[in-house]
Design a protein around this motif. Structure first.
Motif, PDB file in Angstrom:
ATOM      1  N   PHE A 536       0.746  -1.129  -0.376  1.00  0.00           N
ATOM      2  CA  PHE A 536      -0.048   0.322  -0.199  1.00  0.00           C
ATOM      3  C   PHE A 536       0.975   1.454  -0.031  1.00  0.00           C
ATOM      4  O   PHE A 536       0.989   2.112  -0.409  1.00  0.00           O
ATOM      5  CB  PHE A 536      -1.108  -0.205   1.135  1.00  0.00           C
ATOM      6  N   GLY A 537       1.499   1.494   1.176  1.00  0.00           N
ATOM      7  CA  GLY A 537       2.494   2.698   1.330  1.00  0.00           C
ATOM      8  C   GLY A 537       3.534   2.790   0.035  1.00  0.00           C
ATOM      9  O   GLY A 537       3.762   4.408  -0.806  1.00  0.00           O
ATOM     10  N   ARG A 538       4.419   1.669  -0.720  1.00  0.00           N
ATOM     11  CA  ARG A 538       4.520   1.830  -2.114  1.00  0.00           C
ATOM     12  C   ARG A 538       4.364   2.455  -3.486  1.00  0.00           C
ATOM     13  O   ARG A 538       4.069   3.054  -3.836  1.00  0.00           O
ATOM     14  CB  ARG A 538       5.129   0.896  -2.275  1.00  0.00           C
ATOM     15  N   VAL A 548       3.588  14.993  -1.159  1.00  0.00           N
ATOM     16  CA  VAL A 548       3.151  13.134  -0.026  1.00  0.00           C
ATOM     17  C   VAL A 548       4.859  12.179  -0.671  1.00  0.00           C
ATOM     18  O   VAL A 548       4.301  11.432  -1.651  1.00  0.00           O
ATOM     19  CB  VAL A 548       1.497  12.340  -0.648  1.00  0.00           C
ATOM     20  N   GLY A 549       5.365  12.674   0.094  1.00  0.00           N
ATOM     21  CA  GLY A 549       6.680  12.081  -0.014  1.00  0.00           C
ATOM     22  C   GLY A 549       6.506  10.654   0.965  1.00  0.00           C
ATOM     23  O   GLY A 549       5.637  10.173   0.635  1.00  0.00           O
ATOM     24  N   GLU A 550       7.813   9.495   0.260  1.00  0.00           N
ATOM     25  CA  GLU A 550       8.141   8.282   0.519  1.00  0.00           C
ATOM     26  C   GLU A 550       7.436   8.117   2.423  1.00  0.00           C
ATOM     27  O   GLU A 550       6.761   6.819   2.607  1.00  0.00           O
ATOM     28  CB  GLU A 550       8.995   7.292   0.376  1.00  0.00           C
ATOM     29  N   GLN A 551       8.039   8.938   3.370  1.00  0.00           N
ATOM     30  CA  GLN A 551       8.067   8.558   4.664  1.00  0.00           C
ATOM     31  C   GLN A 551       5.737   8.530   4.864  1.00  0.00           C
ATOM     32  O   GLN A 551       5.451   8.121   5.764  1.00  0.00           O
ATOM     33  CB  GLN A 551       8.436   9.535   5.144  1.00  0.00           C
ATOM     34  N   ALA A 552       6.013   9.955   4.499  1.00  0.00           N
ATOM     35  CA  ALA A 552       4.358  10.405   4.840  1.00  0.00           C
ATOM     36  C   ALA A 552       4.059   9.405   4.356  1.00  0.00           C
ATOM     37  O   ALA A 552       2.455   8.777   4.493  1.00  0.00           O
ATOM     38  CB  ALA A 552       3.574  11.818   3.972  1.00  0.00           C
ATOM     39  N   SER A 553       4.145   8.846   2.964  1.00  0.00           N
ATOM     40  CA  SER A 553       3.084   7.272   2.228  1.00  0.00           C
ATOM     41  C   SER A 553       3.306   6.272   2.982  1.00  0.00           C
ATOM     42  O   SER A 553       1.746   5.873   3.293  1.00  0.00           O
ATOM     43  CB  SER A 553       3.140   7.193   1.143  1.00  0.00           C
ATOM     44  N   THR A 554       3.846   6.451   3.972  1.00  0.00           N
ATOM     45  CA  THR A 554       4.401   4.806   4.534  1.00  0.00           C
ATOM     46  C   THR A 554       3.470   5.113   6.291  1.00  0.00           C
ATOM     47  O   THR A 554       2.783   4.550   6.385  1.00  0.00           O
ATOM     48  CB  THR A 554       5.378   4.494   4.839  1.00  0.00           C
ATOM     49  N   LEU A 555       3.852   6.010   6.593  1.00  0.00           N
ATOM     50  CA  LEU A 555       2.573   6.462   7.868  1.00  0.00           C
ATOM     51  C   LEU A 555       0.909   6.992   7.329  1.00  0.00           C
ATOM     52  O   LEU A 555       0.303   5.906   8.222  1.00  0.00           O
ATOM     53  CB  LEU A 555       2.974   8.426   7.579  1.00  0.00           C
ATOM     54  N   ALA A 625       1.651  -3.408   9.666  1.00  0.00           N
ATOM     55  CA  ALA A 625       1.864  -2.963  10.914  1.00  0.00           C
ATOM     56  C   ALA A 625       3.370  -3.209  11.676  1.00  0.00           C
ATOM     57  O   ALA A 625       3.773  -4.300  11.421  1.00  0.00           O
ATOM     58  CB  ALA A 625       0.689  -3.388  11.682  1.00  0.00           C
ATOM     59  N   PRO A 626       3.503  -2.435  13.213  1.00  0.00           N
ATOM     60  CA  PRO A 626       5.152  -2.819  13.370  1.00  0.00           C
ATOM     61  C   PRO A 626       4.306  -4.029  14.548  1.00  0.00           C
ATOM     62  O   PRO A 626       3.599  -4.334  14.800  1.00  0.00           O
ATOM     63  CB  PRO A 626       5.706  -1.880  14.206  1.00  0.00           C
TER      64      PRO A 626
END
Length: 707
Positions: A536-538, A548-555, A625-626
């Protein structure tokens, strides 16, 4: 010879022949340097060839080769080295380039930890060695593995070679059961000169510089060759460890020294930014006399408990920074200003320069940031360079700081040609002719053409297949350009329908294209099939949504879980009002600007239709999820309000997210727990009205086991 002809005067036939010659020469140089440890040309000569190759490709993009040197970094890893995954990632460091950057680093840490400006805060400072990073793993006091940094997660196993370095102990007395020692492999100036003298006497090729010599020597497939090279090692940190070395950075470094490692004697304890800068100046002045290469000074928080509280960003620790030495400077002539159009429509000015060597690198291009920078205006409304504008024909000062893109710092008005005219920034897109507008508060002018703009379409596709996005093997920037130009791919969904649209003959058509063969064509289609399943994040990052960058996408992905839930939420938030809009804004790290851009992209009919066409061909994996097994708050939505007394708000949010909780900024019916400190106001009342559980900070800490 073609190499003696300026790029502007090359014919297409000459350019094609030149690119072939450059590809062969640079491939030979890469193999000699990275694999054989015997460079066949100087760094400056190598960089000049690469720069010429890029310039020719820029003028003749259709001639770009499948084996283009501009798409290659180094050479293929040596087949004799096994890959090994680091138990803890080997991260890079953020950079500082000025006293102001160092002061801001200190202030940022204090804000995060909730410390006052006058609260004591100790740091260590140490020279930043210009060598090759290495991780040494000891178990029960014995060296069991040595690995290069690699990409930070996976490196090359060079254990046999590391055993030949005299500064690396085979056994340790009194060490923790598991100890990963991190450090830098380097070569002293004296040893480097002696080695090159021996190479010359033996009729062998010499090395370009100490860093390259050290890196190449450590990566020899024959450990006997490494043993004959004068490699050294400074220990400066650690990775996985079964028991603490100390409670401070300095204490841990002293412990490593006591265990038998060589640590840098210039490592000092400093009590704040002023002391750090004083040590920086002392090391800078001593730089030429150290006998080994350094490129800056590293600062770290001394208290290891504070390091743990500060934690990490995605690729760098919050508690350390590298203060790089001043940027290399050079003067050259500005020959032209070109405009490049990015995937979001931004018009970016690029300076085309008469070639000049800056810090060992031949520079032909430099960023000019935006139209204000060219005009000598600051974003705040003041002036830069005392108001001096930049014009074609000017003699300009170029600088490189660390590994960043070269920039133009200043202009020599005394050398300005009489006919040099002020640069007029375009108000229309050079690629599609659409209007280029600059919105209030935005420093960048943007093309409004959107999907009709070829430059934006191509750049979006390049972003889509980039490494952090879909990363489709065999489909890089140059292939995207060629496929777009020929009408094969115009949007991301076309990638996954390529074979169906062209039928059985697609493979034949592709393998007959220049630079392709049957094997590479089959590999491409196999790679496309492999990427139909995507996290999903990728996927969200790959869409290239502005802000919307890489870190924000993951978040964002972690907060919504599945693609279906996310798209439903965006549809509900299209009016930018109501609970779903508040939920989006409540995600820590998502502000109004990012949220607006995200909702608009996901609900604009043409954009959404293209996204839906793409997703129809994909299997989107739910966000991972972590690992929160045993966490009492995993999956719960929590809100912090009022004044926290035991930790700062930033630290509280980070800790909650690490335990699997979703941290929101406002109370809603979705909220599970409100943590209310002194001064809690409307949020506490709303929580009571909604029946949300309200606890104080002490109860929260007890709940998560941190009281």
């Amino acid at each position: 010879m073609p190499g003696d002809i300026s790029v502007e005067r090359l014919t297409e036939a000459q350019a094609k022949a030149e690119l072939a010659r450059l590809a062969e020469a640079l491939a030979e140089a890469d193999a000699a340097y990275h694999t054989d440890d015997a460079p066949v040309m100087s760094d400056a000569a190598y960089d000049a060839l690469k720069a010429r190759n890029r310039a020719i490709e820029a003028r003749f993009p259709a001639l770009k080769r499948a084996d283009s040197p501009s798409e290659r970094v180094g050479a293929a890893p040596a087949e004799g080295f096994a890959k090994t995954r680091h138990a803890q990632r080997m991260l890079s460091l953020g950079n500082a380039f000025s006293a102001e950057d160092v002061a801001e680093f200190d202030a940022r840490i204090r804000r995060y930890l909730g410390l006052s400006d006058d609260a004591p805060l100790a740091y260590t400072s140490e020279p930043k060695i210009d060598g090759l990073s290495l991780s040494l793993r000891y178990e029960h006091g014995r060296l069991v593995q040595a690995a290069t940094r690699g990409d930070g997660e996976v490196g090359e196993n060079v254990t046999a070679n590391a055993r030949t370095i005299k500064d690396i102990p085979e056994t340790l007395a009194g060490a923790p059961v598991i100890l990963e020692v991190r450090g830098e492999v380097y070569m002293s100036h004296e040893d480097f000169e002696a080695l090159n003298a021996r190479q010359a006497a033996a009729g062998a090729k010499s090395f370009a510089n100490p860093r390259n010599g050290a890196a190449g020597s450590l990566r020899q497939l024959d450990a006997k060759i490494t043993a004959a090279r004068p490699l050294r090692f400074f220990a400066y940190g650690w990775g996985e460890i079964s028991a603490p070395l100390s409670d401070t950075q300095m204490g841990a470094i002293d412990r490593l020294a006591a265990l038998g490692f060589v640590t840098n004697p210039l490592t000092r304890l400093c009590d704040g930014p002023d002391a750090l800068l004083a040590q920086y100046r002392e090391i800078e002045q001593a730089r030429a006399t150290l006998g080994y290469d350094i490129d800056g000074v590293v600062y770290k928080i001394n208290d290891l408990d504070l390091q743990a509280r500060l934690g990490f960003r995605s690729t760098t620790p919050r508690w350390a920074i590298a203060h790089k030495f001043p940027a290399e400077l050079a003067w050259t002539r500005l020959e032209a200003i070109d405009i490049q159009v990015g995937r979001t429509g931004a018009l970016s000015p690029v300076a085309r320069l008469a070639p000049v060597t800056v810090g060992g690198v031949v520079v032909r291009n430099a960023t000019l940031h935006n139209e204000d920078y060219i005009a000598g205006r600051a974003a705040t409304g003041g002036t830069i360079r005392e108001g001096r504008d930049i014009r074609v024909g000017d003699w300009v000062q170029v600088y490189r700081a660390g590994d960043v893109i070269p920039k133009i710092a200043d202009v020599d008005l005394a050398k300005r040609p009489d006919d040099a005219a002020p640069y007029v920034f375009p108000t229309t897109c050079p690629d599609c002719g659409s209007e280029a507008v600059r919105e209030p508060g935005d420093a960048v002018r943007r093309c409004v053409g959107g999907l009709i703009c070829p430059a934006q379409a191509v750049e979006r596709l390049k972003h889509f297949v980039s490494r952090a996005a879909f990363d489709i093997e065999g489909l890089g920037a140059k292939q995207v350009e060629a496929f777009y130009r020929d009408g094969w791919i115009t949007e991301p969904a076309d990638i996954f329908t390529l074979r169906d649209r062209y039928g059985p003959g697609c493979l034949t058509q592709l393998k007959n294209r220049e630079g392709w063969g049957e094997k590479s064509a089959k590999n491409l289609f196999e790679a496309i099939e492999e990427k139909r399943k995507i996290p999903f994040g990728r996927l969200l990052f790959a869409l290239g949504i502005r802000h919307v960058g890489e870190q924000a996408s993951t978040l964002i992905a972690r907060n919504y879980g599945t693609w279906g839930d996310f798209t439903e939420a965006m549809d509900s938030a299209r009016d930018m009002d109501g609970p779903e809009w508040e939920r989006l804004l409540g995600i820590d790290g998502v502000g109004a600007v990012m949220a607006t851009s995200l909702v608009q992209a996901m609900t604009e009919p043409h954009e959404r239709a293209g996204i839906d066409r793409l997703v129809a061909h994909l299997e989107v994996e739910a966000a991972a999820a972590p690992d929160t097994s045993g966490s009492p708050v995993a999956g719960k939505t929590v809100v912090f309000t009022g004044t926290l007394e035991r930790m700062t708000r930033a630290e509280a949010k980070a800790r909650a997210e690490a335990l699997g909780a979703k941290v929101a900024g406002s109370v809603s019916a979705r909220t599970d727990i409100l943590i209310a400190g002194p001064g809690a106001g409307s949020k506490a009342k709303k929580a009571a009205d909604l029946g949300v559980e309200v606890i104080d900070e002490a109860a929260w800490l007890a709940l998560i086991g941190a009281a």
